[in-house]
Write a protein that holds these residues in place. Structure first.
Motif, PDB file in Angstrom:
ATOM      1  N   UNK A   1       0.807  -1.232   0.000  1.00 21.25           N
ATOM      2  CA  UNK A   1       0.000   0.000   0.000  1.00 21.25           C
ATOM      3  C   UNK A   1       0.835   1.275   0.000  1.00 21.25           C
ATOM      4  N   UNK A   2       2.110   1.181   0.356  1.00 22.01           N
ATOM      5  CA  UNK A   2       2.958   2.372   0.375  1.00 22.01           C
ATOM      6  C   UNK A   2       3.544   2.692  -1.001  1.00 22.01           C
ATOM      7  N   UNK A   3       3.258   1.862  -2.008  1.00 24.42           N
ATOM      8  CA  UNK A   3       3.773   2.105  -3.355  1.00 24.42           C
ATOM      9  C   UNK A   3       2.897   3.136  -4.068  1.00 24.42           C
ATOM     10  N   UNK A   4       3.452   4.261  -4.501  1.00 26.13           N
ATOM     11  CA  UNK A   4       2.643   5.255  -5.235  1.00 26.13           C
ATOM     12  C   UNK A   4       2.018   4.688  -6.511  1.00 26.13           C
ATOM     13  N   UNK A   5       2.761   3.833  -7.219  1.00 24.56           N
ATOM     14  CA  UNK A   5       2.242   3.273  -8.468  1.00 24.56           C
ATOM     15  C   UNK A   5       1.040   2.367  -8.212  1.00 24.56           C
ATOM     16  N   UNK A   6       1.161   1.490  -7.231  1.00 22.93           N
ATOM     17  CA  UNK A   6       0.058   0.574  -6.932  1.00 22.93           C
ATOM     18  C   UNK A   6      -1.142   1.328  -6.368  1.00 22.93           C
ATOM     19  N   UNK A   7      -0.887   2.357  -5.571  1.00 25.78           N
ATOM     20  CA  UNK A   7      -1.988   3.154  -5.033  1.00 25.78           C
ATOM     21  C   UNK A   7      -2.728   3.872  -6.160  1.00 25.78           C
ATOM     22  N   UNK A   8      -1.990   4.471  -7.068  1.00 18.43           N
ATOM     23  CA  UNK A   8      -2.643   5.173  -8.171  1.00 18.43           C
ATOM     24  C   UNK A   8      -3.438   4.204  -9.043  1.00 18.43           C
ATOM     25  N   UNK A   9      -2.862   3.028  -9.320  1.00 19.43           N
ATOM     26  CA  UNK A   9      -3.575   2.042 -10.140  1.00 19.43           C
ATOM     27  C   UNK A   9      -4.876   1.615  -9.469  1.00 19.43           C
ATOM     28  N   UNK A  10      -4.840   1.438  -8.140  1.00 23.16           N
ATOM     29  CA  UNK A  10      -6.058   1.070  -7.417  1.00 23.16           C
ATOM     30  C   UNK A  10      -7.088   2.195  -7.476  1.00 23.16           C
ATOM     31  N   UNK A  11      -6.632   3.430  -7.349  1.00 20.06           N
ATOM     32  CA  UNK A  11      -7.548   4.571  -7.432  1.00 20.06           C
ATOM     33  C   UNK A  11      -8.171   4.679  -8.824  1.00 20.06           C
ATOM     34  N   UNK A  12      -7.391   4.370  -9.845  1.00 16.88           N
ATOM     35  CA  UNK A  12      -7.927   4.395 -11.212  1.00 16.88           C
ATOM     36  C   UNK A  12      -9.073   3.399 -11.350  1.00 16.88           C
ATOM     37  N   UNK A  13      -8.898   2.208 -10.782  1.00 15.29           N
ATOM     38  CA  UNK A  13      -9.961   1.200 -10.830  1.00 15.29           C
ATOM     39  C   UNK A  13     -11.210   1.707 -10.111  1.00 15.29           C
ATOM     40  N   UNK A  14     -11.032   2.310  -8.948  1.00 16.45           N
ATOM     41  CA  UNK A  14     -12.180   2.819  -8.192  1.00 16.45           C
ATOM     42  C   UNK A  14     -12.893   3.940  -8.948  1.00 16.45           C
ATOM     43  N   UNK A  15     -12.127   4.769  -9.648  1.00 20.38           N
ATOM     44  CA  UNK A  15     -12.747   5.828 -10.445  1.00 20.38           C
ATOM     45  C   UNK A  15     -13.500   5.228 -11.626  1.00 20.38           C
ATOM     46  N   UNK A  16     -12.886   4.259 -12.294  1.00 20.01           N
ATOM     47  CA  UNK A  16     -13.542   3.625 -13.439  1.00 20.01           C
ATOM     48  C   UNK A  16     -14.833   2.932 -13.039  1.00 20.01           C
ATOM     49  N   UNK A  17     -14.854   2.380 -11.833  1.00 26.54           N
ATOM     50  CA  UNK A  17     -16.070   1.730 -11.338  1.00 26.54           C
ATOM     51  C   UNK A  17     -17.044   2.734 -10.722  1.00 26.54           C
ATOM     52  N   UNK A  18     -16.687   4.013 -10.780  1.00 27.69           N
ATOM     53  CA  UNK A  18     -17.531   5.106 -10.282  1.00 27.69           C
ATOM     54  C   UNK A  18     -17.826   4.965  -8.791  1.00 27.69           C
TER      55      UNK A  18
END
Length: 348
Positions: A71-88
């Motif tokens: 969870x401390x990885x900026x890349x993995x955090x951003x990728x997870x946030x992208x998924x949450x945004x895509x799923x609205x």
């Protein structure tokens, strides 16, 4: 073709349309050329081959598991946030700013800048995922993530199938690293078939949708408008072709000759010699291809649009889609026959 599609859907937005192709590579090319219709005109493009080949479920689950693992990885955090945004599930916002300092975003201190409501909601979602990582058994994470992403019935069934497959592959080594490795292999190979709870026909026949599908799969279906491009002679009915490496026996393929001879034997007919068997095989293939074209043409209820460009790729299997390797093409014999029989029709 794209302009005609726009005109037709502009007149009747609830009608259905399809592009019927002979080869999957043709369908991929059409989907690439018409992808702007969805962005500019709101016309949904449904590429049957692409939808059958890929599922987004493994990719999204893998993305969230990577975040739970690091969870401390900026890349993995951003990728997870992208998924949450895509799923609205969270509002659209500057994800780069959130992912720059993961600890500050996830667990802000009293001296950190005040978070907006959108940021607070995103952080709450991420913390709930991390809490599940600590509280749930390892084998339940995939199902939990599927529920968190608000998957529909088909996607939930796909996630359950994915979890079962991962459990089998990691039997005896049920760790996060083993799960990530197995899931990464599935995503890379793109060989995981999703579970479809919706009837396939209804997916192909949605109102306001342009479905790109092969002629074979179109059997039994119909649309208001049907487009059949690339109707060239070498594609349909196709020309017999013998690879150079297989010409040591003669100008024929051994497999087709054998089929023709076996067919004659089963029907208690005189077994033909190789040249005659090869000719019979060609005639049977031509007849089969024309029957397939007839099926494709009769899928249209209101409009049938068929075409054959003057130039086309030498072979679709090697076509890059960039307009190179083009050569002059002869139209399918059906086109001039239709033009002569229906002179009043607009046959291209």
């Amino acid at each position: 073709m794209g302009k005609r599609v726009v005109e037709l859907f502009d007149q009747s937005p609830k009608h259905r349309a399809a592009v019927l192709v002979r080869e999957n590579r043709q369908g991929s090319f059409v989907a690439q050329q018409l992808e702007h219709l969805q962005r500019q005109y709101g016309i949904e493009i449904y590429d049957v081959q692409e939808s059958d080949r890929q599922s987004h479920v493994p990719r999204e689950i893998l993305t969230l598991l990577h975040f739970l693992d690091l969870p401390h990885s900026p890349d993995y955090l951003k990728a997870a946030l992208v998924v949450l945004v895509e799923r609205q599930l969270i509002p659209t916002q500057d994800l780069n700013a959130l992912a720059t300092f993961p600890e500050q975003f996830l667990y802000p201190g009293p001296l950190d800048p005040h978070q907006t409501p959108a940021v607070i909601k995103a952080a709450r979602y991420c913390r709930s995922l991390l809490r599940a990582r600590l509280e749930l058994p390892h084998y339940q994470l995939i199902s939990f993530l599927a529920l968190t992403l608000n998957y529909n019935q088909s996607e939930l069934a796909t996630a359950d199938k994915l979890a079962e497959r991962i459990a089998k592959q990691t039997l005896g080594n049920s760790s996060m690293n083993a799960t990530l490795g197995a899931l990464q292999e599935i995503v890379n190979s793109e060989r995981f078939e999703p579970v479809e709870t919706e009837d396939a026909d209804s997916r192909y026949l949605r109102a306001g949708q342009l479905t790109i599908i092969t002629m074979h799969k179109a059997k039994g279906l119909d649309w208001d408008y049907v487009f059949i491009p690339f109707l060239h002679e070498d594609t349909l009915p196709g020309n017999p072709w013998v690879p150079t490496a297989g010409q040591f026996l003669g100008d024929f393929t051994l497999a087709e000759v054998a089929r023709a001879q076996i067919r004659a034997s089963l029907h208690e007919q005189t077994i033909p010699l190789a040249p005659e068997a090869w000719e019979q095989a060609g005639q049977l293939k031509t007849a089969e291809e024309f029957r397939l074209l007839y099926v494709a043409m009769t899928r249209a209820k209101r409009l049938l649009w068929i075409s054959a460009a003057e130039q086309g790729p030498f072979r679709w299997s090697t076509f890059s889609g960039k307009g190179d390797n083009l050569q002059q093409k002869k139209p399918c014999p059906v086109l001039p026959a239709l033009r002569n029989h229906f002179p009043q029709a607009n046959v291209n």
